[in-house]
Design a protein around this motif. Structure first.
Motif, PDB file in Angstrom:
ATOM      1  N   ILE A   1      -4.435  18.587 -22.732  1.00 45.05           N
ATOM      2  CA  ILE A   1      -4.052  17.117 -22.777  1.00 45.05           C
ATOM      3  C   ILE A   1      -2.792  16.397 -21.841  1.00 45.05           C
ATOM      4  O   ILE A   1      -3.492  15.380 -21.241  1.00 45.05           O
ATOM      5  CB  ILE A   1      -3.145  17.288 -24.498  1.00 45.05           C
ATOM      6  N   THR A   2      -2.368  17.264 -20.871  1.00 46.99           N
ATOM      7  CA  THR A   2      -0.999  16.546 -19.918  1.00 46.99           C
ATOM      8  C   THR A   2      -1.835  16.405 -18.543  1.00 46.99           C
ATOM      9  O   THR A   2      -1.927  14.852 -18.196  1.00 46.99           O
ATOM     10  CB  THR A   2      -0.679  17.465 -19.604  1.00 46.99           C
ATOM     11  N   LEU A   3      -3.379  16.840 -18.223  1.00 47.62           N
ATOM     12  CA  LEU A   3      -4.203  16.656 -17.620  1.00 47.62           C
ATOM     13  C   LEU A   3      -4.120  14.407 -18.047  1.00 47.62           C
ATOM     14  O   LEU A   3      -5.500  14.022 -17.433  1.00 47.62           O
ATOM     15  CB  LEU A   3      -5.122  17.763 -17.799  1.00 47.62           C
ATOM     16  N   VAL A   4      -5.385  14.834 -19.455  1.00 51.00           N
ATOM     17  CA  VAL A   4      -5.650  13.650 -19.448  1.00 51.00           C
ATOM     18  C   VAL A   4      -4.326  12.002 -19.704  1.00 51.00           C
ATOM     19  O   VAL A   4      -4.777  11.289 -19.462  1.00 51.00           O
ATOM     20  CB  VAL A   4      -6.227  13.100 -21.063  1.00 51.00           C
ATOM     21  N   VAL A   5      -3.683  12.445 -19.987  1.00 53.90           N
ATOM     22  CA  VAL A   5      -2.757  11.770 -19.732  1.00 53.90           C
ATOM     23  C   VAL A   5      -1.785  11.547 -18.270  1.00 53.90           C
ATOM     24  O   VAL A   5      -2.025  10.102 -18.007  1.00 53.90           O
ATOM     25  CB  VAL A   5      -1.300  12.647 -19.954  1.00 53.90           C
ATOM     26  N   VAL A   6      -2.001  12.371 -17.612  1.00 54.66           N
ATOM     27  CA  VAL A   6      -1.673  12.568 -16.086  1.00 54.66           C
ATOM     28  C   VAL A   6      -2.933  11.198 -15.892  1.00 54.66           C
ATOM     29  O   VAL A   6      -2.491  10.366 -14.454  1.00 54.66           O
ATOM     30  CB  VAL A   6      -1.380  13.200 -15.377  1.00 54.66           C
TER      31      VAL A   6
ATOM     32  N   PRO B   1       0.616  -1.240   0.025  1.00 51.52           N
ATOM     33  CA  PRO B   1      -0.230  -0.068  -0.297  1.00 51.52           C
ATOM     34  C   PRO B   1       1.090   0.868  -0.276  1.00 51.52           C
ATOM     35  O   PRO B   1       0.751   2.152  -0.897  1.00 51.52           O
ATOM     36  CB  PRO B   1      -1.037  -0.104   1.646  1.00 51.52           C
ATOM     37  N   ALA B   2       1.682   1.044   0.845  1.00 48.43           N
ATOM     38  CA  ALA B   2       2.828   2.617   1.235  1.00 48.43           C
ATOM     39  C   ALA B   2       3.888   2.472  -0.384  1.00 48.43           C
ATOM     40  O   ALA B   2       3.632   3.975  -0.982  1.00 48.43           O
ATOM     41  CB  ALA B   2       3.969   2.433   2.339  1.00 48.43           C
ATOM     42  N   ILE B   3       3.888   1.670  -0.947  1.00 45.11           N
ATOM     43  CA  ILE B   3       4.939   1.829  -2.240  1.00 45.11           C
ATOM     44  C   ILE B   3       3.517   2.348  -3.114  1.00 45.11           C
ATOM     45  O   ILE B   3       4.022   2.655  -4.059  1.00 45.11           O
ATOM     46  CB  ILE B   3       5.262   0.067  -2.538  1.00 45.11           C
ATOM     47  N   ILE B   4       2.686   1.301  -3.518  1.00 39.42           N
ATOM     48  CA  ILE B   4       1.669   1.820  -4.405  1.00 39.42           C
ATOM     49  C   ILE B   4       1.521   3.841  -4.421  1.00 39.42           C
ATOM     50  O   ILE B   4       1.110   4.385  -5.240  1.00 39.42           O
ATOM     51  CB  ILE B   4       0.587   1.596  -3.792  1.00 39.42           C
ATOM     52  N   PHE B   5       1.106   4.347  -2.816  1.00 36.41           N
ATOM     53  CA  PHE B   5       1.034   5.621  -2.794  1.00 36.41           C
ATOM     54  C   PHE B   5       1.888   6.034  -3.090  1.00 36.41           C
ATOM     55  O   PHE B   5       2.193   7.105  -3.619  1.00 36.41           O
ATOM     56  CB  PHE B   5       0.770   5.571  -1.076  1.00 36.41           C
ATOM     57  N   THR B   6       3.381   5.339  -2.430  1.00 40.89           N
ATOM     58  CA  THR B   6       3.990   6.659  -2.938  1.00 40.89           C
ATOM     59  C   THR B   6       4.488   7.019  -4.790  1.00 40.89           C
ATOM     60  O   THR B   6       4.631   8.231  -4.937  1.00 40.89           O
ATOM     61  CB  THR B   6       5.822   6.171  -3.023  1.00 40.89           C
ATOM     62  N   ILE B   7       4.272   6.000  -5.012  1.00 46.13           N
ATOM     63  CA  ILE B   7       4.889   6.184  -6.347  1.00 46.13           C
ATOM     64  C   ILE B   7       3.823   6.579  -7.529  1.00 46.13           C
ATOM     65  O   ILE B   7       3.478   7.459  -8.246  1.00 46.13           O
ATOM     66  CB  ILE B   7       4.916   4.221  -7.277  1.00 46.13           C
ATOM     67  N   SER B   8       2.101   6.026  -6.996  1.00 41.81           N
ATOM     68  CA  SER B   8       1.760   7.082  -7.768  1.00 41.81           C
ATOM     69  C   SER B   8       1.916   8.897  -7.117  1.00 41.81           C
ATOM     70  O   SER B   8       1.816   9.530  -8.729  1.00 41.81           O
ATOM     71  CB  SER B   8       0.353   7.197  -6.965  1.00 41.81           C
ATOM     72  N   VAL B   9       1.895   9.284  -6.389  1.00 36.23           N
ATOM     73  CA  VAL B   9       2.199  10.537  -6.056  1.00 36.23           C
ATOM     74  C   VAL B   9       3.388  10.942  -6.398  1.00 36.23           C
ATOM     75  O   VAL B   9       3.462  11.932  -7.193  1.00 36.23           O
ATOM     76  CB  VAL B   9       2.092  11.058  -4.327  1.00 36.23           C
ATOM     77  N   ARG B  10       4.070  10.018  -6.666  1.00 35.94           N
ATOM     78  CA  ARG B  10       4.843  10.656  -7.608  1.00 35.94           C
ATOM     79  C   ARG B  10       5.546  10.899  -8.993  1.00 35.94           C
ATOM     80  O   ARG B  10       5.642  11.758  -9.547  1.00 35.94           O
ATOM     81  CB  ARG B  10       6.655   9.826  -6.820  1.00 35.94           C
ATOM     82  N   LEU B  11       4.562   9.656  -9.376  1.00 34.71           N
ATOM     83  CA  LEU B  11       4.200  10.218 -10.981  1.00 34.71           C
ATOM     84  C   LEU B  11       3.822  10.909 -11.307  1.00 34.71           C
ATOM     85  O   LEU B  11       3.834  12.012 -11.969  1.00 34.71           O
ATOM     86  CB  LEU B  11       3.985   8.405 -11.892  1.00 34.71           C
ATOM     87  N   MET B  12       2.559  11.456 -10.322  1.00 34.01           N
ATOM     88  CA  MET B  12       1.653  12.119 -10.560  1.00 34.01           C
ATOM     89  C   MET B  12       2.655  13.893 -10.671  1.00 34.01           C
ATOM     90  O   MET B  12       2.008  14.650 -11.628  1.00 34.01           O
ATOM     91  CB  MET B  12       0.612  12.539  -8.945  1.00 34.01           C
ATOM     92  N   ASP B  13       3.599  13.556  -9.734  1.00 36.16           N
ATOM     93  CA  ASP B  13       3.867  15.075  -9.508  1.00 36.16           C
ATOM     94  C   ASP B  13       5.298  15.329 -10.534  1.00 36.16           C
ATOM     95  O   ASP B  13       5.557  16.447 -10.992  1.00 36.16           O
ATOM     96  CB  ASP B  13       4.908  15.024  -8.016  1.00 36.16           C
ATOM     97  N   VAL B  14       5.954  14.276 -11.000  1.00 34.29           N
ATOM     98  CA  VAL B  14       7.198  14.564 -11.871  1.00 34.29           C
ATOM     99  C   VAL B  14       6.364  14.420 -13.303  1.00 34.29           C
ATOM    100  O   VAL B  14       6.949  15.609 -14.234  1.00 34.29           O
ATOM    101  CB  VAL B  14       7.743  12.880 -11.564  1.00 34.29           C
ATOM    102  N   PHE B  15       4.865  14.777 -13.444  1.00 35.44           N
ATOM    103  CA  PHE B  15       4.202  14.760 -14.953  1.00 35.44           C
ATOM    104  C   PHE B  15       4.672  15.957 -14.741  1.00 35.44           C
ATOM    105  O   PHE B  15       4.461  17.501 -15.930  1.00 35.44           O
ATOM    106  CB  PHE B  15       3.363  14.010 -15.037  1.00 35.44           C
ATOM    107  N   ARG B  16       4.732  17.210 -13.548  1.00 34.31           N
ATOM    108  CA  ARG B  16       4.066  18.657 -13.448  1.00 34.31           C
ATOM    109  C   ARG B  16       5.367  19.531 -12.971  1.00 34.31           C
ATOM    110  O   ARG B  16       4.884  20.763 -13.201  1.00 34.31           O
ATOM    111  CB  ARG B  16       3.323  18.688 -12.713  1.00 34.31           C
ATOM    112  N   PHE B  17       6.556  18.804 -13.350  1.00 36.79           N
ATOM    113  CA  PHE B  17       7.198  19.325 -12.396  1.00 36.79           C
ATOM    114  C   PHE B  17       8.328  20.303 -13.054  1.00 36.79           C
ATOM    115  O   PHE B  17       7.920  19.780 -14.146  1.00 36.79           O
ATOM    116  CB  PHE B  17       8.942  18.048 -11.776  1.00 36.79           C
ATOM    117  N   PHE B  18       8.955  21.370 -12.679  1.00 39.32           N
ATOM    118  CA  PHE B  18       9.188  22.858 -13.377  1.00 39.32           C
ATOM    119  C   PHE B  18      10.116  23.594 -12.963  1.00 39.32           C
ATOM    120  O   PHE B  18      10.934  23.377 -13.828  1.00 39.32           O
ATOM    121  CB  PHE B  18       8.002  23.466 -13.697  1.00 39.32           C
TER     122      PHE B  18
END
Lengths: 280, 355, 291
Positions: free
Chosen positions: C266-271, C208-225
């Motif tokens: 488009i980014t939103l959809v991809v994420v 559960p912790a792994i799923i949570f972290t990877i999800s959140v990080r994937l989500m964030d990394v796509f937005r990172f600026f």
């Protein structure tokens, strides 16, 4: 016999792990330490081959960046924006989070999912309309515009955090308060709120951290007047290597308040960041 | 103090019906105990009276006034919670005076009433302490103090003694009883402990699965249970409930389902061959010559009594004797069964037939 | 909701009212803008329907940026996860000294990302950065960490990892501490090797912790600026131009806010798609390999 062997083996393992971790930690902190050193160097010492490790430290550039390069003003801007965000985001978020923790789970579920979905939105998608509408309303380079943008992206996390805290306050306190003559608002203000203070402190600190560190929105929505520290240092960043000491001093200076505050309160930080992961 | 009437209370959560139309009338100043196994709906009923849950159908009347749709604060009730629900950031005095503070009473009046209640409950030295500094029993008394200061028409207690250890529970039981004698406020008290019900109640309401099984005084319910459930619920050790039928050729022999025969002194008012359930309290069984044959299975002396488990055929019959007896496990004895103490229940409906 | 609690609905008003104005309204406006050809400098905009979307989806630059994003995203998260997990396990082993080390290891995460990126820039800068200066001292010619298309991507991955590995480390460490220690001790007494304990006891419990972290990080990394802006600005050329950087170029440099909004959508959809499929995938693995 085997048990003591096991024991010794584990002790050796532990020592090994300790050494490995310590070395990793030191290496990991090199960028930070190097910047610190650079900030104390004369530009001449700052970029040499081989890199200078022994030198005459000076605080001149720290002084300069704050007093002569306007960074004090940028700090004020950062503080105003952060304070504004916290003062709006935390109270509003706490009210919503409290209600969320008290309504039946059936109704709360969809709302929580929606909030989580909102957290997923790319910030860029929000920055553009803010920029366009801000330009149109001539509000670029004003505090309110940036504060509102930051509140928008802050709320879902704040609500989620406070929700966790409110869930831990037993419901029969609400019931006792109701029987004792409180309306919902009175019960919240007099009975629940004092108990939520530690949670609100954590939420406030997180909001503060996020607003202070925010770059994208600050970059596109601020100008000369309201420029915040991250924006200032980014453009100060260092194409010109002769001003590296200055930039380093600025960077270290920006970093220090956060590090100090967060070191003092790291227990809460970790709790807030990891809650939700461990409990799922 | 005031009379309380629950009229046809129905409570459903979505499709699940918890209470199936409960009717209870409580007189002014009565101490009524709602008792029953977990999940019988007694706490739900209490919360309906308090207004903490909405009634699906039915009405609650306090002192003749319909309060069914009123906010809890407008019902003139006070409640003592199982977890006490004391406000952690307020002192004992502030906790107790809180309802008056919300009513915007004058400070002198609040202080006076708090001091009075504290005196009654022995809380005076603790007034400035905080709940976390108190023991379980003390917190319980503060919770009661908070209720007293309100001076309500009805007191509601939701299993207040469950979190206390056995010794404290006994002590608090009598304290609550004393309090009631002094204040005479109408009280509704919820518990799953039948001893609490028996010792404290003016009137008991036995509930099961959202229905009222029987309402009556403790002794009425004890001596004259209306059905098998009530019979087995009140009293410890529980009443012996034996299913069987009168023998066809011997009207004084009652054949038990699992083997064995009970010898009766007189014939039962039941036709032969019909299956019924006999109820017999452990303390009513005596040792008699020429009675029911039984083998001693287990002897448990408690000091004041001796509790003995007998095997009659394949059934276990529990008896309690108030004198020291010398019974060996495995020995054969004969038991006497007094007719007037016998309860007869319909085997299918479980309702009382005769006694 | 119970009658006496009806007043609670009002509690939602400040927050949700605010969100409606500062979040939902702008998002709706962005969505609206995406259908227009709008250059912010001028005052005219023309409705082009799905024109922006079509133009973007047929552009080489867009697909290049997507590809870059994927490389950087998975590279970063992969590296962060592996290192973070290793660190968490190490800390878990230690007990006493763990506290001090964990705080020190957490420092890079606390620092403002822009500042952290600058720190790394001063290490990776060509010739004068610490890394190059050190290597040159030993007469090793270093590659252009930030200026070479290949190395630039790696540098960005490395930078993201430097900043965010501590987060994963902390979450997994907290999850490890929530484990039933007795289970592990029992296995140790039975003589199980560390590797087996890891695979069969620790990892399943941490899912559960792994799923949570990877999800959140994937989500964030796509937005990172912040990191890319400071380190490479999207360059060299477009070597490190992620979707987000491209959107920034479109919206704030080229002022094509209509097209930029479309890219944002488009980014939103991809994420969203990524997140959903990732969760579904991991949940399936979780359920299939369930204890």
């Amino acid at each position: 016999m085997r048990k003591t062997d096991n024991f010794a083996r584990r002790r050796r393992e532990r020592l090994l792990v300790f050494f490995a971790l310590s070395i990793f930690t030191i290496l990991n902190l090199v960028p930070l330490l190097w910047a610190l050193l650079t900030s104390l160097k004369d530009p001449a010492d700052a970029f040499t081959i081989p890199p200078t490790l022994i030198f005459e430290p000076t605080l001149e550039y720290h002084r300069q960046v704050w007093l002569e390069n306007d960074f004090v003003r940028f700090l004020m801007n950062s503080l105003i924006v952060s304070a504004g965000t916290v003062l709006i985001s935390v109270p509003a978020g706490s009210l919503a989070a409290y209600a969320l923790s008290r309504i039946p789970r059936r109704s709360a579920g969809p709302i929580l999912s929606t909030l989580f979905t909102i957290r997923m939105f790319p910030h860029m998608l929000l920055a553009i309309p803010f920029f366009v509408m801000g330009s149109y309303l001539h509000m670029i380079d004003t505090y309110p515009l940036l504060i509102l943008a930051l509140v928008a992206i802050n709320q879902p996390f704040t609500i989620w955090l406070m929700h966790g805290f409110f869930l831990e306050i037993p419901r029969d306190l609400d019931e006792a308060a109701a029987i004792d003559g409180c309306s919902s608002w009175q019960a919240f203000r007099i009975v629940i709120l004092p108990l939520a203070r530690p949670g609100m402190t954590v939420a406030a600190l997180f909001s503060l951290l996020l607003s202070y560190n925010e770059f994208l929105f600050a970059l596109v929505l601020t100008g000369v007047d309201t420029k915040t520290l991250p924006v200032a240092i980014a453009s100060f960043g260092g194409e010109d290597i002769t001003s590296w000491s200055l930039s380093a001093a600025g960077a270290i200076g920006i970093m220090l308040p956060i590090v100090v505050i967060m070191l003092l309160l790291q227990r809460h930080l970790v709790r807030g960041l990891t809650a939700g992961a461990v409990k799922g | 103090m005031a009379p309380l009437k629950i009229h046809h209370a129905i409570k459903s959560y979505g499709a699940v019906r918890i209470l199936h139309g409960i009717d209870v009338e409580i007189d002014d100043g009565e101490f009524v105990v709602l008792v029953g196994p977990s999940g019988c709906g007694k706490s739900t009923l209490l919360r309906l009276i308090a207004g903490l849950e909405d009634m699906t159908e039915g009405d609650i009347l306090i002192d003749g006034r319909v309060v069914t749709r009123l906010h809890p604060k407008d019902r003139d009730i006070a409640m003592v919670f199982q977890s006490y629900a004391l406000y952690p950031h307020m002192s004992v005095a502030e906790n107790m005076g809180f309802s008056l503070r919300m009513r915007q009473a004058r400070k002198e009046e609040i202080d006076r009433k708090v001091r009075e209640a504290a005196a009654i409950l022995d809380l005076t030295p603790l007034l400035e302490r905080y709940p976390r500094q108190l023991s379980g029993g003390q917190r319980q008394r503060v919770a009661m103090g908070r209720a007293i200061v309100r001076d309500p028409k009805v007191f509601l207690f939701d299993e207040p003694l469950s979190n206390l250890d056995a010794k404290l529970r006994v002590q608090m039981r009598s304290e609550i009883r004393e309090l009631h004698k002094k204040l005479r406020t109408t009280t509704v008290y919820v518990t799953h402990d039948q001893i609490e019900a028996m010792t404290m109640a003016d009137k008991i309401v036995v509930m099961r699965d959202g229905h009222v099984e029987q309402i009556g005084t403790p002794l009425d319910l004890y001596d004259d249970p209306a059905n098998v459930f009530v019979a087995g619920f009140l009293g410890s050790p529980a009443m012996n409930l034996l299913e069987g039928r009168v023998s066809d050729h011997d009207p004084l022999a009652f054949q038990l389902m699992n083997g064995g025969t009970i010898r009766l002194p007189r014939a039962l008012p039941v036709e032969a061959g019909r299956t019924v359930i006999l109820g017999l309290r452990p303390e009513d069984i005596v040792l008699a010559t020429g009675g029911t044959k039984a083998r001693v299975q287990l002897v448990e002396p408690t000091g004041a009594d001796v509790q003995v488990n007998f095997a009659v055929g394949g059934n276990t019959v529990t008896a309690v004797f108030h004198e020291r007896l010398d019974l060996e496990e495995g020995s054969e004895v004969a038991l006497g069964i007094p007719m007037e103490k016998l309860h007869i229940f319909n085997a299918e409906t479980q309702q009382k037939l005769a006694s | 909701m119970v009658r006496w609690q009806r007043g609670l609905w009002l509690f939602f008003l400040p927050s949700f009212g605010l969100l409606a104005v500062v979040l939902l309204w702008p998002l709706a406006y962005a969505f609206y803008l995406s259908f227009f050809d709008y250059y912010l400098g001028s005052d005219e905009r023309s409705f082009v329907g799905f024109g922006n979307y079509v133009a973007l989806l047929t552009e080489a630059r867009l697909w290049a940026s997507m590809w870059t994003t994927i490389i950087i995203a998975f590279g970063s998260v992969g590296l962060e996860f592996v290192v973070g997990f290793a660190l968490a396990l190490g800390l878990y082993r230690l007990h006493g000294s763990a506290k001090v080390l964990s705080v020190l290891l957490f420092l890079p995460h606390i620092v403002t990302p822009v500042v952290a990126s600058l720190f790394l820039k001063w290490i990776l800068a060509s010739n004068w950065g610490l890394l190059d200066a050190t290597l040159l001292t030993f007469n090793i010619t270093p590659p252009d960490w930030l200026g070479d298309p290949f190395w630039a991507k790696l540098s960005v991955i490395f930078a993201d990892a430097w900043i965010f590995t501590p987060l994963i480390m902390m979450v997994l460490y907290a999850a490890l501490q929530g484990l039933d220690h007795a289970l592990i001790e029992a296995a140790q007494i039975d003589g199980a090797s560390n590797w087996r304990i890891l695979r069969h006891i620790i990892i399943p419990a941490l899912i559960p912790a792994i799923i949570f972290t990877i999800s959140v990080r994937l989500m964030d990394v796509f937005r990172f600026f912040d990191i890319i802006y400071v380190l490479t600005g999207g360059g060299p050329g477009t070597a490190t131009e992620t979707i987000t950087m491209y959107t920034y170029q479109l919206g704030f440099r080229m002022l094509q806010v209509g097209k930029a909004s479309a890219l944002g959508v488009i980014t939103l959809v991809v994420v969203a798609v990524l997140l959903l499929s990732f969760n579904k995938l991991l949940n399936r693995i979780y359920r299939a390999g369930d204890i």
